[in-house]
Design a protein around this motif. Structure first.
Motif, PDB file in Angstrom:
ATOM      1  N   GLU A 126       7.876 -93.145  39.595  1.00  7.08           N
ATOM      2  CA  GLU A 126       8.967 -93.508  40.490  1.00  7.08           C
ATOM      3  C   GLU A 126      10.259 -92.783  40.092  1.00  7.08           C
ATOM      4  N   GLU A 127      10.475 -92.633  38.793  1.00  8.43           N
ATOM      5  CA  GLU A 127      11.699 -91.981  38.316  1.00  8.43           C
ATOM      6  C   GLU A 127      11.774 -90.521  38.755  1.00  8.43           C
ATOM      7  N   GLN A 128      10.621 -89.856  38.756  1.00  7.89           N
ATOM      8  CA  GLN A 128      10.610 -88.463  39.201  1.00  7.89           C
ATOM      9  C   GLN A 128      10.906 -88.370  40.698  1.00  7.89           C
ATOM     10  N   TYR A 139      12.564 -90.471  42.404  1.00  7.63           N
ATOM     11  CA  TYR A 139      13.976 -90.804  42.567  1.00  7.63           C
ATOM     12  C   TYR A 139      14.859 -89.584  42.290  1.00  7.63           C
ATOM     13  N   GLU A 140      14.575 -88.895  41.201  1.00  7.35           N
ATOM     14  CA  GLU A 140      15.407 -87.745  40.833  1.00  7.35           C
ATOM     15  C   GLU A 140      15.373 -86.675  41.922  1.00  7.35           C
ATOM     16  N   LEU A 141      14.172 -86.422  42.439  1.00  5.43           N
ATOM     17  CA  LEU A 141      14.049 -85.373  43.458  1.00  5.43           C
ATOM     18  C   LEU A 141      14.702 -85.795  44.767  1.00  5.43           C
ATOM     19  N   ARG A 194      18.533 -86.059  45.498  1.00  3.68           N
ATOM     20  CA  ARG A 194      19.313 -84.844  45.755  1.00  3.68           C
ATOM     21  C   ARG A 194      19.626 -84.675  47.236  1.00  3.68           C
ATOM     22  N   ALA A 195      18.933 -85.425  48.079  1.00  3.43           N
ATOM     23  CA  ALA A 195      19.241 -85.377  49.509  1.00  3.43           C
ATOM     24  C   ALA A 195      20.215 -86.476  49.910  1.00  3.43           C
ATOM     25  N   ASP A 205      21.748 -90.865  48.890  1.00  3.13           N
ATOM     26  CA  ASP A 205      21.550 -92.126  48.177  1.00  3.13           C
ATOM     27  C   ASP A 205      20.234 -92.775  48.571  1.00  3.13           C
ATOM     28  N   LYS A 218      17.821 -95.881  48.644  1.00  2.00           N
ATOM     29  CA  LYS A 218      17.948 -97.332  48.589  1.00  2.00           C
ATOM     30  C   LYS A 218      16.804 -97.933  47.778  1.00  2.00           C
ATOM     31  N   ILE A 271      12.385 -97.158  46.441  1.00  2.00           N
ATOM     32  CA  ILE A 271      11.139 -96.412  46.443  1.00  2.00           C
ATOM     33  C   ILE A 271      10.018 -97.411  46.234  1.00  2.00           C
ATOM     34  N   LEU A 281       6.505 -81.187  43.542  1.00  2.00           N
ATOM     35  CA  LEU A 281       6.814 -82.192  42.538  1.00  2.00           C
ATOM     36  C   LEU A 281       5.573 -82.290  41.657  1.00  2.00           C
ATOM     37  N   ASP A 282       5.762 -82.190  40.335  1.00  7.09           N
ATOM     38  CA  ASP A 282       4.610 -82.115  39.433  1.00  7.09           C
ATOM     39  C   ASP A 282       3.631 -81.029  39.879  1.00  7.09           C
TER      40      ASP A 282
END
Lengths: 130, 723
Positions: free
Chosen positions: A42-44, A46-48, A51-52, A54, A56, A58, A95-96
């Protein structure tokens, strides 16, 4: 083929007329994200996706039986325009090291986080297994 | 017809000239019937496809030569639209329309004398009293922008007027306030000159003038039709009087011209990069800028159109494209498009054969010049580069950058690599990043993420209450019951209760963001009860969050953002915490400034949202006034009525206006607080340096100065003073 299965997926899950669904998609701030690695956190995501704009919340897609990630999630933005930017800029990037796919979603509801394939995972995976 | 006109100039088996001739013939056949439609389409094309401007000026010239009335009607339309767009502050479209008018001189649609008068009127407008400099600047820019198209014609036939216009512009250029330039430069010093955009354009026009107004960029299709156009009856432009300045006008901000490459950076075999002060460089960059802005909705189309640029055989295209992309990404205060778009566009461009190596070359150049790069640009560079790496398996010749490892921790190269690797870890995971890095880089990678929680230790003085609270959480007690549990402990201070409660919650929810969000939402009431309106306790909350998650910056950022959105904490508390003594240890890290910007964006976002609601309510009020005059039987407005209801009731307007005023006050106070803190920090440093006789401009000072500018660049606060 993938597009058809996604449409089928949406149609099966969400009650309502086709027109209602289309209207909700046009206002939605929620994206369905597919082709994730099972190990993507989830953190990954979120990070990606932050960038577009805020994010709310995931919701990670889980295997219905094992309750472990099975390659999809939902990302909800506060604003529609941020979701649009994600659709334009993140859809089809990596991603990954996997090319992820984003689609508009009518909005998360309880139960939709579980894979609906016969073995608990995604239906798409089931099709691939065949 | 729309397709015929919009697609002329695209790839074709026939020459453009013969296509234009054919199209003109087709349109001539029934021009009486369709002239309004043709005018509408031409207007659309000129507004939105400035790269094809000369195609449409030629087409209009051919049609005007056949039917005088067509040209007349078109000009009326263009000037009417020019006025509308100027009122609406759509200045980039205005620029296209004005340039089109200039080129219509070349196609014998517009008389040179009337266009010269038009330019003189613009000069007059530029020198009005009591107008913002950005308004004068825009008119000067528009005048200069027209000259590459029409300068030669004026030079030959209206030389006196041309010279007087240039003299007037030169006078303005001498007097302009350029104090903003330093703040808008990407580099504080650079091997390439970083000029104010008007200074640069002026120099380019002066070179064009010294070349007798001969340039080698504009494709003048109309030259092939000299015979047909020579006999055309021309029109005088109607008098154009721009709308006077009003406080609602929003003018383009000034900018500084970004330069990354010169001809020495480009391959020896292949076209030369036009010089920085050539008009060709300017015109080419304008067109590339437009292609990007017009295709921001689709990065694949954008990449295709860039690579298909119609001048691609005369310039080193890859270098020009990259320079323009980075000029937009690093634009201060804001890139015109969301930064992630440039990241995805560059990934798309990497799917070609030659672009990847030029991108790598650009990245290397940017790294080499990072020592003098503004911090706000370094932040964007970090975000771009880490995102780019995540799409290419994090492969990079990292060893080439290994010398940064032993540099001072405030050296820009050290900062850049350290922060890039932190972002890479967030997009991936620590072990993965360590695997792609050469030996020696591990000290640049963030420590392994772990939670700092010691309340589980039985010897901890607060252990017993922590156990009680943990039982409550595990037992899924309600927020109200949790308050009771906490209040049972009469011998604990309010501070201690808050610390324990939040620490236990964070520990139990540590697995994912979602667990944290769910817990925060469920126990929202508990937080409100414990904190009340106390800023001191908000600060304590933030410090507790940091103490628990100091090894996971992303977690601190995400949870703080959530607390802001839930209104558990205020932006002012975030600012106070960031500048607090306890956070000195992190003060120089990028994530701290990320968080401060999030707090600022939170307040400005709220303010913009409320202002937008006010605007809708006012429009609705106007709409309802008109409603009295509408036929009752008009069914088509039913949907509109329902849609308007979504914006709230008109009765809400006073409350919204009060809210906006309050938010405005919050933002002002927040900015004043931040400014005050910076002044104290920098003053102390200056005083100490003078007492010790040491250098003032240490790396610390340069960094802090960069962050101060960062804050105000971000909120465009400074723009107020340039008006």
């Amino acid at each position: 083929m993938a597009d058809f299965s996604i449409f089928f997926y949406i149609y099966q899950i969400f009650k309502g007329t086709l027109q209602e669904q289309e209207e909700r998609l046009l206002r939605s701030s929620t994206l369905y994200i597919g082709n994730l690695s099972y190990y993507t956190t989830e953190e990954q995501v979120y990070e990606l996706f932050s960038r577009a704009g805020d994010v709310k919340r995931i919701i990670m897609g889980l295997d219905r039986f094992k309750k472990t990630p099975c390659g999809f999630c939902f990302v909800e933005y506060y604003r529609r325009e941020d979701a649009e930017i994600a659709m334009k800029c993140i859809n089809g990037t990596r991603l990954d090291d996997r090319i992820i796919r984003t689609d508009w979603d009518v909005g998360f509801s309880e139960g939709r986080q579980y894979g609906r394939g016969k073995h608990g995972g995604q239906m798409l995976q089931l099709m691939n297994d065949g | 017809m729309f397709e015929l006109i919009t697609h002329v100039g695209e790839k074709s088996n026939s020459s453009l000239e013969s296509n234009l001739e054919s199209l003109a013939q087709v349109l001539e056949t029934d021009l009486n019937t369709y002239k309004d439609d043709v005018i509408k389409i031409v207007y659309y094309c000129v507004s939105h496809m400035p790269c094809k401007l000369t195609i449409y000026s030629t087409l209009v010239g051919l049609l005007n030569a056949k039917k005088y009335e067509f040209g007349e009607k078109l000009l009326i339309k263009i000037l009417k639209k020019l006025e509308e767009h100027m009122n609406a502050s759509h200045f980039s479209i205005c620029l296209n329309l004005m340039t089109f008018l200039a080129d219509l001189v070349n196609t014998r649609v517009v008389t040179l004398s009337s266009f010269a008068d038009f330019l003189e009127d613009l000069v007059q407008e530029a020198f009005e009293d009591n107008i913002p400099q950005v308004r004068s600047d825009w008119f000067i820019y528009a005048i200069l922008h027209c000259l590459p198209w029409v300068g030669r014609e004026m030079f030959e036939r209206k030389k006196d007027i041309l010279e007087s216009i240039l003299d007037a512009v030169e006078g303005h250029m001498m007097k302009r306030n350029k104090s903003y330039v330093e703040m808008l430069r990407v580099w504080t010093s650079s091997i390439h000159e970083q000029e104010d955009y008007l200074d640069c354009l002026w120099a380019q026009i002066m070179k064009l003038r010294s070349d007798d107004w001969t340039e080698r960029h504009i494709m003048r299709h109309y030259v092939a039709f000299d015979g047909q156009l020579a006999d055309a009856l021309q029109h005088n432009l109607p008098k154009f009087i721009p709308t006077p300045h009003s406080s609602s006008n929003v003018y383009p901000l000034p900018h500084v011209v970004f330069r990354l490459f010169d001809y020495a950076d480009c391959p020896e075999q292949g076209p030369l990069l036009p010089g920085a002060h050539s008009i060709e460089r300017f015109l080419m960059e304008e067109e590339i800028n437009w292609i990007i802005l017009e295709n921001q909705g689709n990065r694949k189309e954008c990449a295709t159109n860039l690579l298909d640029y119609h001048k691609k055989s005369t310039v080193p295209l890859n270098y020009v494209i990259l320079e323009v992309i980075f000029s937009q990404l690093f634009r201060i205060p804001d890139s015109p498009i969301r930064p992630i778009f440039y990241g995805s566009l560059l990934i798309e461009l990497c799917k070609t054969k030659t672009m990847p190596q030029v991108i790598a070359q650009a990245a290397e150049l940017l790294y080499q010049r990072i020592d003098t790069m503004q911090l706000i640009c370094i932040d964007r560079l970090v975000d771009w580069f880490s995102y780019h790496m995540s799409n290419f398996e994090y492969r990079w010749s990292w060893n080439d950058w290994s010398s940064c490892i032993e540099m001072d921790h405030l050296a820009p190269r050290h900062i850049f690599v350290r922060e890039v690797l932190e972002k890479c870890v967030r997009l991936s995971y620590r072990q993965r990043i360590l695997e792609v890095l050469p030996i020696g880089f591990e000290k640049m990678v963030p420590e392994k993420i772990s939670i700092c929680y010691d309340l589980g230790d039985e010897d901890h003085p607060l252990h017993s209450l922590a156990v009680e609270i943990e039982k409550g959480f595990r037992g899924r007690v309600t927020a109200e019951n949790m308050i009771e549990i906490i209040q049972r402990e009469n011998d604990r201070s309010g501070n201690e209760c808050l610390i324990i409660f939040f620490s236990v919650l964070l520990n139990l929810a540590r697995k994912t963001f979602s667990h944290n969000f769910a817990a925060l939402t469920k126990y929202y009431i508990t937080f409100k009860k414990l904190i009340g309106e106390s800023e001191e306790l908000q600060l304590l909350l933030l410090q507790t969050l940091y103490d628990v998650w100091k090894l996971n910056h992303q977690m601190v950022i995400v949870i703080t953002t959530k607390l802001l959105k839930m209104s558990v904490i205020d932006a002012s508390s975030v600012a106070a915490w960031i500048f607090s003594e306890k956070m000195k240890v992190e003060f120089l890290r990028m994530w701290i400034w990320e968080l401060l910007c999030i707090a600022l964006d939170h307040v400005t976002g709220e303010l913009n949202r409320v202002r937008s609601q006010i605007e809708k309510l006012r429009n609705k009020m106007d709409y309802h006034s008109d409603e009295q005059n509408r036929d009752e039987g008009d069914f088509s407005d039913k949907e509109k009525d329902e849609e308007n209801n979504d914006d709230g009731n008109i009765e809400d307007l006073p409350a919204r206006e009060t809210e906006a005023a309050s938010l405005q006050e919050c933002l002002k106070n927040l900015l004043l607080y931040i400014l005050h803190k910076f002044i104290i920090l920098m003053s102390e440093h200056i005083v100490n340096s003078e007492m010790n006789g040491s250098d003032i401009e240490t790396s610390w000072f340069v960094y802090i100065d960069g962050r101060l500018q960062n804050v105000f660049q971000r909120v465009k606060f400074w723009c107020i003073y340039i008006n």
